[in-house]
Motif scaffolding. Structure first.
Motif, PDB file in Angstrom:
ATOM      1  N   SER A 275       0.818  -0.892  -0.070  1.00 39.57           N
ATOM      2  CA  SER A 275      -0.191  -0.314  -0.345  1.00 39.57           C
ATOM      3  C   SER A 275       0.843   1.623  -0.038  1.00 39.57           C
ATOM      4  O   SER A 275       1.525   1.552   0.387  1.00 39.57           O
ATOM      5  CB  SER A 275      -0.647   0.058   1.466  1.00 39.57           C
ATOM      6  OG  SER A 275      -1.406  -1.236   1.268  1.00 39.57           O
ATOM      7  N   ARG A 276       0.478   2.669  -0.159  1.00 38.79           N
ATOM      8  CA  ARG A 276       1.190   3.451  -0.904  1.00 38.79           C
ATOM      9  C   ARG A 276       0.140   4.217   0.615  1.00 38.79           C
ATOM     10  O   ARG A 276       1.664   5.300   0.021  1.00 38.79           O
ATOM     11  CB  ARG A 276       0.816   4.004  -2.350  1.00 38.79           C
ATOM     12  CG  ARG A 276       1.080   3.119  -3.805  1.00 38.79           C
ATOM     13  CD  ARG A 276       0.914   3.241  -4.790  1.00 38.79           C
ATOM     14  NE  ARG A 276      -0.186   2.525  -5.189  1.00 38.79           N
ATOM     15  CZ  ARG A 276      -0.608   2.892  -5.948  1.00 38.79           C
ATOM     16  NH1 ARG A 276      -1.008   3.028  -6.814  1.00 38.79           N
ATOM     17  NH2 ARG A 276      -2.003   1.970  -5.749  1.00 38.79           N
ATOM     18  N   ASP A 277      -0.340   4.214   0.607  1.00 39.20           N
ATOM     19  CA  ASP A 277      -0.605   5.469   2.699  1.00 39.20           C
ATOM     20  C   ASP A 277      -1.419   4.562   3.401  1.00 39.20           C
ATOM     21  O   ASP A 277      -2.127   2.694   2.995  1.00 39.20           O
ATOM     22  CB  ASP A 277      -1.508   6.421   1.638  1.00 39.20           C
ATOM     23  CG  ASP A 277      -2.192   6.405   0.978  1.00 39.20           C
ATOM     24  OD1 ASP A 277      -3.704   5.383   1.636  1.00 39.20           O
ATOM     25  OD2 ASP A 277      -2.749   6.809  -0.197  1.00 39.20           O
ATOM     26  N   ILE A 278      -1.806   5.027   3.936  1.00 41.22           N
ATOM     27  CA  ILE A 278      -2.481   4.397   4.888  1.00 41.22           C
ATOM     28  C   ILE A 278      -3.517   3.922   4.928  1.00 41.22           C
ATOM     29  O   ILE A 278      -4.608   2.376   4.969  1.00 41.22           O
ATOM     30  CB  ILE A 278      -2.599   4.853   6.361  1.00 41.22           C
ATOM     31  CG1 ILE A 278      -2.810   3.447   7.801  1.00 41.22           C
ATOM     32  CG2 ILE A 278      -3.525   5.715   6.791  1.00 41.22           C
ATOM     33  CD1 ILE A 278      -1.287   2.649   8.210  1.00 41.22           C
ATOM     34  N   GLU A 280      -4.931   2.954   1.943  1.00 40.48           N
ATOM     35  CA  GLU A 280      -5.073   1.732   0.840  1.00 40.48           C
ATOM     36  C   GLU A 280      -4.438   0.656   1.455  1.00 40.48           C
ATOM     37  O   GLU A 280      -5.525  -0.443   1.105  1.00 40.48           O
ATOM     38  CB  GLU A 280      -4.154   1.820  -0.083  1.00 40.48           C
ATOM     39  CG  GLU A 280      -3.860   0.672  -1.431  1.00 40.48           C
ATOM     40  CD  GLU A 280      -2.958   1.755  -1.966  1.00 40.48           C
ATOM     41  OE1 GLU A 280      -2.630   0.539  -3.100  1.00 40.48           O
ATOM     42  OE2 GLU A 280      -1.955   1.948  -2.329  1.00 40.48           O
ATOM     43  N   TYR A 342      -2.941   7.775  11.645  1.00 42.47           N
ATOM     44  CA  TYR A 342      -1.714   8.052  10.609  1.00 42.47           C
ATOM     45  C   TYR A 342      -3.161   8.291   9.628  1.00 42.47           C
ATOM     46  O   TYR A 342      -2.520   8.690   8.065  1.00 42.47           O
ATOM     47  CB  TYR A 342      -2.081   6.532  10.255  1.00 42.47           C
ATOM     48  CG  TYR A 342      -0.411   6.034  10.976  1.00 42.47           C
ATOM     49  CD1 TYR A 342       0.470   6.757  11.574  1.00 42.47           C
ATOM     50  CD2 TYR A 342      -0.523   5.270  11.049  1.00 42.47           C
ATOM     51  CE1 TYR A 342       1.501   6.413  12.464  1.00 42.47           C
ATOM     52  CE2 TYR A 342       0.392   4.315  11.927  1.00 42.47           C
ATOM     53  CZ  TYR A 342       1.984   5.355  12.616  1.00 42.47           C
ATOM     54  OH  TYR A 342       2.667   4.923  12.857  1.00 42.47           O
ATOM     55  N   LEU A 346      -4.832  12.194   5.472  1.00 40.85           N
ATOM     56  CA  LEU A 346      -5.608  12.502   3.748  1.00 40.85           C
ATOM     57  C   LEU A 346      -6.918  12.747   4.199  1.00 40.85           C
ATOM     58  O   LEU A 346      -7.141  13.084   3.310  1.00 40.85           O
ATOM     59  CB  LEU A 346      -5.356  10.653   4.027  1.00 40.85           C
ATOM     60  CG  LEU A 346      -4.180   9.841   3.628  1.00 40.85           C
ATOM     61  CD1 LEU A 346      -3.762   8.869   4.415  1.00 40.85           C
ATOM     62  CD2 LEU A 346      -3.278  10.645   2.674  1.00 40.85           C
ATOM     63  N   ARG A 351      -6.869  13.414   0.474  1.00 37.10           N
ATOM     64  CA  ARG A 351      -6.589  12.435  -0.481  1.00 37.10           C
ATOM     65  C   ARG A 351      -6.830  10.680   0.002  1.00 37.10           C
ATOM     66  O   ARG A 351      -5.930  10.070  -0.675  1.00 37.10           O
ATOM     67  CB  ARG A 351      -5.171  13.278  -0.224  1.00 37.10           C
ATOM     68  CG  ARG A 351      -4.821  13.735  -0.672  1.00 37.10           C
ATOM     69  CD  ARG A 351      -3.321  14.602  -0.068  1.00 37.10           C
ATOM     70  NE  ARG A 351      -2.005  13.219  -0.622  1.00 37.10           N
ATOM     71  CZ  ARG A 351      -1.734  13.864  -1.728  1.00 37.10           C
ATOM     72  NH1 ARG A 351      -2.095  14.655  -2.286  1.00 37.10           N
ATOM     73  NH2 ARG A 351      -0.567  13.091  -2.310  1.00 37.10           N
ATOM     74  N   ASN A 352      -7.439  10.902   0.460  1.00 37.87           N
ATOM     75  CA  ASN A 352      -8.077   9.409   1.306  1.00 37.87           C
ATOM     76  C   ASN A 352      -8.496   8.134   0.352  1.00 37.87           C
ATOM     77  O   ASN A 352      -8.801   7.305   0.470  1.00 37.87           O
ATOM     78  CB  ASN A 352      -8.490   8.964   2.338  1.00 37.87           C
ATOM     79  CG  ASN A 352     -10.055   9.915   1.956  1.00 37.87           C
ATOM     80  OD1 ASN A 352     -10.413  10.837   1.868  1.00 37.87           O
ATOM     81  ND2 ASN A 352     -11.215   9.114   2.120  1.00 37.87           N
ATOM     82  N   ASN A 355      -4.841   6.523  -3.470  1.00 40.40           N
ATOM     83  CA  ASN A 355      -4.296   5.590  -4.150  1.00 40.40           C
ATOM     84  C   ASN A 355      -5.225   4.152  -4.148  1.00 40.40           C
ATOM     85  O   ASN A 355      -5.221   3.486  -3.434  1.00 40.40           O
ATOM     86  CB  ASN A 355      -3.401   4.864  -3.478  1.00 40.40           C
ATOM     87  CG  ASN A 355      -2.234   6.363  -3.160  1.00 40.40           C
ATOM     88  OD1 ASN A 355      -1.755   6.421  -5.003  1.00 40.40           O
ATOM     89  ND2 ASN A 355      -1.898   6.680  -2.801  1.00 40.40           N
ATOM     90  N   ASN A 373       6.555   5.696  -1.020  1.00 41.06           N
ATOM     91  CA  ASN A 373       5.662   5.607   0.034  1.00 41.06           C
ATOM     92  C   ASN A 373       5.116   4.171   0.268  1.00 41.06           C
ATOM     93  O   ASN A 373       4.538   3.777   1.603  1.00 41.06           O
ATOM     94  CB  ASN A 373       4.290   6.204  -0.891  1.00 41.06           C
ATOM     95  CG  ASN A 373       4.776   8.215  -1.197  1.00 41.06           C
ATOM     96  OD1 ASN A 373       4.800   8.447  -0.310  1.00 41.06           O
ATOM     97  ND2 ASN A 373       3.923   7.904  -2.934  1.00 41.06           N
ATOM     98  N   THR A 377       4.621   3.698   4.391  1.00 39.50           N
ATOM     99  CA  THR A 377       3.477   2.812   4.532  1.00 39.50           C
ATOM    100  C   THR A 377       3.801   1.940   5.893  1.00 39.50           C
ATOM    101  O   THR A 377       3.072   1.729   6.863  1.00 39.50           O
ATOM    102  CB  THR A 377       2.608   2.745   3.643  1.00 39.50           C
ATOM    103  OG1 THR A 377       2.318   4.465   2.827  1.00 39.50           O
ATOM    104  CG2 THR A 377       0.938   2.333   4.447  1.00 39.50           C
TER     105      THR A 377
END
Length: 477
Positions: A275-278, A280, A342, A346, A351-352, A355, A373, A377
């Motif tokens: 995953s590229r962020d929390i 995702e 976290y 986002l 931005r949540n 991705n 990223n 993550t």
């Protein structure tokens, strides 16, 4: 009965043969045989709790019919709250009573009042959180008119007690599973072969990856006070792979087992450590639980329909409840809170949902940023896992404090350190294998399936004899 036990290795082929030879002519016979097998499977843990499972099934089945019969919303709501109250009440007594009693006593002691609370000496019924959520989703869907109440008690009983998912999920929906139980299943060799491959891959995750990492993670967490920063970092990483291999391995075995009977279950993991962020990450980790909270808690609370303040409130509620669902310990609540924090940037920056596309790496700067990223993550997830793994808040805080302040990064030689490099190499191979096969239904499928299958079996034979961790982590939830 554990999926990784000789008991299950004997149980599954017997049920498979009986299912297709005796019960295969009519769906009623198929379903009845699976119920009997499921009840036997559950009774192997503790036969006394089988009555609790049957009671829960009867309760939800009856309340659904009564809700559907009511003409007024008030009448429907009355039966809904009765059913929800009893289900949550049982869950609260078995899982949370002692936690609340001791926490309240500790609070009073802080004000100078000495209280000795009465605690229950009971064993948590295995799988109660999962089959309770199966029933709750069904009864709520009936209340909102999304589905019709099931009148065939055998079919509904199988929906609740189906043994591949009974103990640790995935958390199925009636809209997905019940229609499959209403028709006769015909044997499909390709699906059965897929199922066998997925079972073996699940066992590799559990025995080769999770159990190997467990040795090191336990050693480091149990002796954190004497470990340097490098060892503590490795401990968090090892536990991250332990819990992923353990739980996603269980889910793979469950999905693969179900395919042997011609039934598809919900996918529960989708390579979350890529995953590229929390945000995702939580779309890819324990998907059935995350989507359950989204549909039955987040959206009823208002979801995204209100302003940003309401969205933030609902997000924190979801993560805190998710943490508390995992266990009656403040460490799980803090773990949920950390993930909410976290998620907050986002959400504030909208931005949540950035991705949601598949990851494609090319020789360019954007791909470098993507890899960065992913690593960030994963690192954030590992820090949060420390609270999930620690026995108490104080131990988790001591662990992190020493990790950031010790400042020593030389290799430590402790009891089981001599295979540390081999384990790291194994994890690199595992990550590479998952990366290459992340778009396939089953990692062992394809042209080289039998070669990969042989390698997996060899790994199971080589490392399985050293596996002392028969239990699955999520059985305690």
């Amino acid at each position: 009965m554990y999926f990784n036990s000789f008991h299950f290795a004997a149980f599954l082929p017997i049920v498979f043969i009986l299912y297709w030879v005796i019960g295969g002519r009519r769906r009623e016979g198929q379903n009845l045989l699976l119920i009997l097998a499921s009840y036997y499977f559950y009774a192997c843990w503790d036969w006394k709790f089988l009555f609790l499972l049957i009671f829960s099934t009867l309760l939800d089945y009856s309340c659904a019919l009564l809700i559907e019969k009511q003409d007024s919303r008030a009448g429907k709501l009355r039966w809904l709250w009765l059913c929800v109250g009893i289900n949550v009440g049982f869950l609260g007594i078995f899982k949370y009573y002692n936690f609340f009693a001791t926490s309240f006593a500790a609070l009073l002691s802080g004000f100078g009042f000495q209280v000795h609370p009465y605690v229950l000496d009971v064993i948590l019924p295995v799988g109660i959180s999962f089959y309770t959520f199966h029933g709750l989703s069904y009864i709520i869907d009936i209340f909102y008119g999304r589905i019709k109440a099931e009148r065939n008690f055998v079919d509904y009983s199988l929906f609740v007690s189906y043994f591949p998912l009974l103990v640790a999920g995935p958390i199925e929906r009636a809209t997905h599973l019940l229609p499959q139980l209403k028709v006769r299943r015909d044997f499909n060799f390709e699906k059965a072969k897929e199922g066998v491959f997925q079972i073996i891959w699940g066992l590799v995750k559990k025995i080769v990856i999770a159990d190997s990492c467990a040795n090191y993670a336990n050693e480091i967490f149990n002796h954190a006070g004497s470990m340097n920063s490098l060892s503590l970092i490795l401990g968090a990483v090892y536990f991250a792979f332990q819990i992923y291999g353990d739980f996603s391995g269980y889910s793979d075995i469950a999905l693969g087992t179900s395919k042997l009977f011609g039934i598809d279950l919900l996918k529960n993991f989708n390579y979350p450590y890529f995953s590229r962020d929390i945000a995702e990450f939580w779309r890819r980790w324990h998907i059935s639980l995350s989507s359950w909270f989204r549909d039955y808690l987040y959206i009823p609370l208002g979801g995204n329909s209100g302003g940003k303040a309401m969205r933030i409130r609902n997000t924190f509620i979801i993560f805190l409840v998710s943490g508390f669902w995992h266990g009656a310990n403040w460490t799980f609540v803090i773990w949920g809170l950390i993930n909410a924090l976290y998620f907050l940037p986002l959400l504030l920056l909208n931005r949540n949902r950035k991705n949601v596309d598949e990851i494609v790496l090319r020789p360019d700067w954007e791909s470098v940023q993507t890899v960065f990223n992913i690593l960030i993550t994963f690192a954030l997830s590992c820090l949060a896992w420390v609270f999930f793994r620690a026995e108490s808040l104080s131990k988790a805080l001591e662990y992190l404090k020493r990790l950031f302040t010790n400042g020593q990064f030389q290799v430590q030689y402790f009891a089981i350190e001599r295979y540390n490099y081999e384990l790291l190499a194994l994890l690199v191979v595992f990550v590479g294998f998952e990366w290459v096969h992340r778009y396939r239904i089953e990692p062992i499928s394809g042209r080289w399936s039998w070669v990969k299958l042989s390698l997996c079996l060899a790994a199971l034979l080589a490392l399985g004899v050293y596996s002392d961790y028969k239990n699955f982590i999520y059985f305690q939830f």
